[in-house]
Motif scaffolding. Structure first.
Motif, PDB file in Angstrom:
ATOM      1  N   ASN A  86      16.636 -19.628   7.112  1.00 19.04           N
ATOM      2  CA  ASN A  86      17.048 -19.850   8.600  1.00 19.04           C
ATOM      3  C   ASN A  86      15.801 -19.786   9.566  1.00 19.04           C
ATOM      4  O   ASN A  86      15.881 -19.604  10.680  1.00 19.04           O
ATOM      5  N   GLY A  87      14.671 -19.363   8.814  1.00 22.73           N
ATOM      6  CA  GLY A  87      13.382 -19.535   9.706  1.00 22.73           C
ATOM      7  C   GLY A  87      13.283 -18.018  10.333  1.00 22.73           C
ATOM      8  O   GLY A  87      12.558 -18.136  11.494  1.00 22.73           O
ATOM      9  N   VAL A  88      14.108 -17.185  10.300  1.00 24.14           N
ATOM     10  CA  VAL A  88      13.954 -15.835  10.732  1.00 24.14           C
ATOM     11  C   VAL A  88      12.934 -14.823  10.163  1.00 24.14           C
ATOM     12  O   VAL A  88      13.090 -14.480   9.170  1.00 24.14           O
ATOM     13  N   SER A  89      12.136 -14.570  10.870  1.00 26.17           N
ATOM     14  CA  SER A  89      10.841 -13.766  10.438  1.00 26.17           C
ATOM     15  C   SER A  89      11.014 -12.203  10.647  1.00 26.17           C
ATOM     16  O   SER A  89      10.117 -11.499  10.258  1.00 26.17           O
ATOM     17  N   ASN A  90      11.831 -11.827  11.652  1.00 29.72           N
ATOM     18  CA  ASN A  90      12.038 -10.552  12.073  1.00 29.72           C
ATOM     19  C   ASN A  90      13.129  -9.580  11.582  1.00 29.72           C
ATOM     20  O   ASN A  90      13.482  -8.795  12.102  1.00 29.72           O
ATOM     21  N   VAL A  91      13.878 -10.276  10.409  1.00 34.45           N
ATOM     22  CA  VAL A  91      14.590  -9.586   9.454  1.00 34.45           C
ATOM     23  C   VAL A  91      14.139  -8.777   8.455  1.00 34.45           C
ATOM     24  O   VAL A  91      13.378  -9.778   7.474  1.00 34.45           O
ATOM     25  N   VAL A  92      14.117  -7.630   8.203  1.00 33.94           N
ATOM     26  CA  VAL A  92      13.531  -7.018   7.165  1.00 33.94           C
ATOM     27  C   VAL A  92      14.945  -6.480   6.176  1.00 33.94           C
ATOM     28  O   VAL A  92      15.696  -5.776   6.514  1.00 33.94           O
ATOM     29  N   CYS A  93      14.783  -6.978   4.753  1.00 34.97           N
ATOM     30  CA  CYS A  93      15.983  -6.727   3.934  1.00 34.97           C
ATOM     31  C   CYS A  93      15.574  -5.872   2.856  1.00 34.97           C
ATOM     32  O   CYS A  93      14.813  -5.796   2.288  1.00 34.97           O
ATOM     33  N   LYS A  94      16.563  -4.650   2.638  1.00 34.85           N
ATOM     34  CA  LYS A  94      15.981  -3.560   2.038  1.00 34.85           C
ATOM     35  C   LYS A  94      17.390  -3.064   1.447  1.00 34.85           C
ATOM     36  O   LYS A  94      18.440  -3.113   1.709  1.00 34.85           O
ATOM     37  N   GLN A  95      17.227  -2.634   0.051  1.00 34.17           N
ATOM     38  CA  GLN A  95      18.377  -1.892  -0.786  1.00 34.17           C
ATOM     39  C   GLN A  95      18.559  -0.452   0.004  1.00 34.17           C
ATOM     40  O   GLN A  95      17.564   0.167   0.024  1.00 34.17           O
ATOM     41  N   SER A  96      19.544  -0.068   0.005  1.00 32.15           N
ATOM     42  CA  SER A  96      20.018   1.399   0.741  1.00 32.15           C
ATOM     43  C   SER A  96      21.462   1.626   0.348  1.00 32.15           C
ATOM     44  O   SER A  96      22.431   0.747   0.636  1.00 32.15           O
ATOM     45  N   ASP A  97      21.771   2.837   0.154  1.00 36.29           N
ATOM     46  CA  ASP A  97      23.129   3.343   0.420  1.00 36.29           C
ATOM     47  C   ASP A  97      23.542   3.638   1.786  1.00 36.29           C
ATOM     48  O   ASP A  97      22.874   4.525   2.369  1.00 36.29           O
ATOM     49  N   LEU A  98      24.110   2.655   2.326  1.00 34.43           N
ATOM     50  CA  LEU A  98      24.499   2.719   3.834  1.00 34.43           C
ATOM     51  C   LEU A  98      23.391   2.771   4.703  1.00 34.43           C
ATOM     52  O   LEU A  98      22.520   2.056   4.432  1.00 34.43           O
ATOM     53  N   ILE A  99      23.337   3.883   5.488  1.00 35.42           N
ATOM     54  CA  ILE A  99      21.870   3.732   6.366  1.00 35.42           C
ATOM     55  C   ILE A  99      20.580   4.980   6.006  1.00 35.42           C
ATOM     56  O   ILE A  99      20.050   5.232   6.592  1.00 35.42           O
ATOM     57  N   ALA A 100      20.992   5.135   4.721  1.00 34.36           N
ATOM     58  CA  ALA A 100      19.986   6.164   4.017  1.00 34.36           C
ATOM     59  C   ALA A 100      18.614   5.641   4.251  1.00 34.36           C
ATOM     60  O   ALA A 100      17.504   6.415   4.407  1.00 34.36           O
ATOM     61  N   GLU A 101      18.155   4.508   4.174  1.00 31.38           N
ATOM     62  CA  GLU A 101      17.012   3.789   4.067  1.00 31.38           C
ATOM     63  C   GLU A 101      16.768   3.317   5.668  1.00 31.38           C
ATOM     64  O   GLU A 101      15.486   2.782   5.757  1.00 31.38           O
ATOM     65  N   ALA A 102      17.725   3.521   6.673  1.00 34.46           N
ATOM     66  CA  ALA A 102      17.259   2.989   7.990  1.00 34.46           C
ATOM     67  C   ALA A 102      16.178   3.720   8.543  1.00 34.46           C
ATOM     68  O   ALA A 102      15.769   5.027   8.339  1.00 34.46           O
ATOM     69  N   GLN A 103      15.154   2.928   9.156  1.00 34.72           N
ATOM     70  CA  GLN A 103      13.956   3.791   9.672  1.00 34.72           C
ATOM     71  C   GLN A 103      13.869   3.357  11.208  1.00 34.72           C
ATOM     72  O   GLN A 103      13.774   2.483  12.006  1.00 34.72           O
ATOM     73  N   GLY A 104      14.057   4.571  11.979  1.00 31.90           N
ATOM     74  CA  GLY A 104      14.161   4.620  13.337  1.00 31.90           C
ATOM     75  C   GLY A 104      15.352   4.847  14.077  1.00 31.90           C
ATOM     76  O   GLY A 104      16.365   5.127  13.517  1.00 31.90           O
ATOM     77  N   ILE A 105      15.364   4.308  15.455  1.00 33.07           N
ATOM     78  CA  ILE A 105      16.270   4.211  16.384  1.00 33.07           C
ATOM     79  C   ILE A 105      16.790   2.796  16.767  1.00 33.07           C
ATOM     80  O   ILE A 105      15.814   2.141  16.772  1.00 33.07           O
ATOM     81  N   TYR A 106      18.059   2.580  16.945  1.00 31.13           N
ATOM     82  CA  TYR A 106      18.479   1.194  17.135  1.00 31.13           C
ATOM     83  C   TYR A 106      19.196   1.067  18.412  1.00 31.13           C
ATOM     84  O   TYR A 106      20.036   2.218  18.671  1.00 31.13           O
ATOM     85  N   GLY A 107      19.020  -0.080  18.832  1.00 33.54           N
ATOM     86  CA  GLY A 107      19.780  -0.285  20.175  1.00 33.54           C
ATOM     87  C   GLY A 107      21.420  -1.017  19.851  1.00 33.54           C
ATOM     88  O   GLY A 107      22.323  -1.140  20.558  1.00 33.54           O
ATOM     89  N   PHE A 108      21.317  -1.505  18.635  1.00 31.92           N
ATOM     90  CA  PHE A 108      22.500  -2.312  18.047  1.00 31.92           C
ATOM     91  C   PHE A 108      22.590  -1.915  16.688  1.00 31.92           C
ATOM     92  O   PHE A 108      21.725  -2.154  15.843  1.00 31.92           O
ATOM     93  N   ILE A 109      23.825  -1.886  16.127  1.00 34.23           N
ATOM     94  CA  ILE A 109      24.266  -1.794  14.814  1.00 34.23           C
ATOM     95  C   ILE A 109      25.311  -2.278  14.365  1.00 34.23           C
ATOM     96  O   ILE A 109      26.350  -2.174  15.222  1.00 34.23           O
ATOM     97  N   SER A 110      25.452  -3.119  13.435  1.00 34.48           N
ATOM     98  CA  SER A 110      26.738  -3.760  12.896  1.00 34.48           C
ATOM     99  C   SER A 110      27.028  -3.267  11.404  1.00 34.48           C
ATOM    100  O   SER A 110      26.036  -3.198  10.681  1.00 34.48           O
ATOM    101  N   ALA A 111      28.258  -3.271  11.219  1.00 31.88           N
ATOM    102  CA  ALA A 111      28.746  -3.048   9.883  1.00 31.88           C
ATOM    103  C   ALA A 111      29.865  -3.537   9.433  1.00 31.88           C
ATOM    104  O   ALA A 111      31.013  -3.354  10.130  1.00 31.88           O
ATOM    105  N   ASN A 112      29.830  -4.657   8.723  1.00 29.05           N
ATOM    106  CA  ASN A 112      31.074  -5.347   8.279  1.00 29.05           C
ATOM    107  C   ASN A 112      31.382  -4.947   6.660  1.00 29.05           C
ATOM    108  O   ASN A 112      30.927  -5.760   5.767  1.00 29.05           O
TER     109      ASN A 112
END
Length: 179
Positions: free
Chosen positions: A89-115
């Protein structure tokens, strides 16, 4: 990709090969979550997609103007598929990582989604707010009707206000605001 599609000028499209990962966009939960993302994601924010599966929602967030997106999934194969779909899709601003839920989240977000499923969403309620700016939007989906009120109650008691609720065929999606 499964099929070719000619988009209208004002449409945002996502090229998708889900491989072995969840998330083609055809299931009610994904469609409901995508609808909420289109409606509420502010441009330029840092976004987080928890349980990204194929990466479809993270890609949508990027295409709708997120400044940066982290896409997390517990499944190594899902992360691989999500990376491939981001590249397609040509999106270069998405970083994909393995994580148990939000354990590997880095920092603070203005928007979070979880399906994901309601039980897991409820498990996240206690600490997901720690990763959000005040006024940030949380979109959750994958909630069957009998669990809808429990999800709302848990998030209200965790410092969120219900902003919106949509449903289809006994599935629910919610948008919450972090207070």
């Amino acid at each position: 990709m499964w099929e070719e599609y000619e988009a209208e000028a004002d449409e945002v499209t996502v090229k998708m090969d889900p491989g072995m990962a969840f998330g083609t966009g055809t299931h009610e939960t994904t469609a409901l979550c995508a609808e909420m993302i289109e409606k509420y994601m502010p441009k330029g924010v840092r976004a987080l997609d928890v349980g990204t599966g194929s990466g479809i929602l993270a890609i949508l967030e990027s295409k709708l103007g997120a400044g940066a997106v982290e896409a997390l999934d517990i499944d190594h194969n899902a992360v691989k598929v999500a990376k491939e779909n981001c590249e397609a899709n040509g999106v270069s601003n998405v970083v994909c990582k393995q994580s148990d839920l939000i354990a590997e989240a880095q920092g603070i977000y203005g928007f979070i989604s979880a399906n994901i499923v309601a039980d897991i969403i409820i498990r996240m309620a206690g600490n997901v707010g720690d990763y959000m700016v005040p006024g940030g939007i949380l979109v959750v989906s994958g909630i069957i009707e009998p669990q809808a009120e429990q999800v709302i109650s848990v998030f209200k008691s965790s410092g969120f206000a219900l902003k919106d609720k949509i449903d289809k065929n006994d599935w629910n999606a919610f948008a919450f605001v972090k207070l």
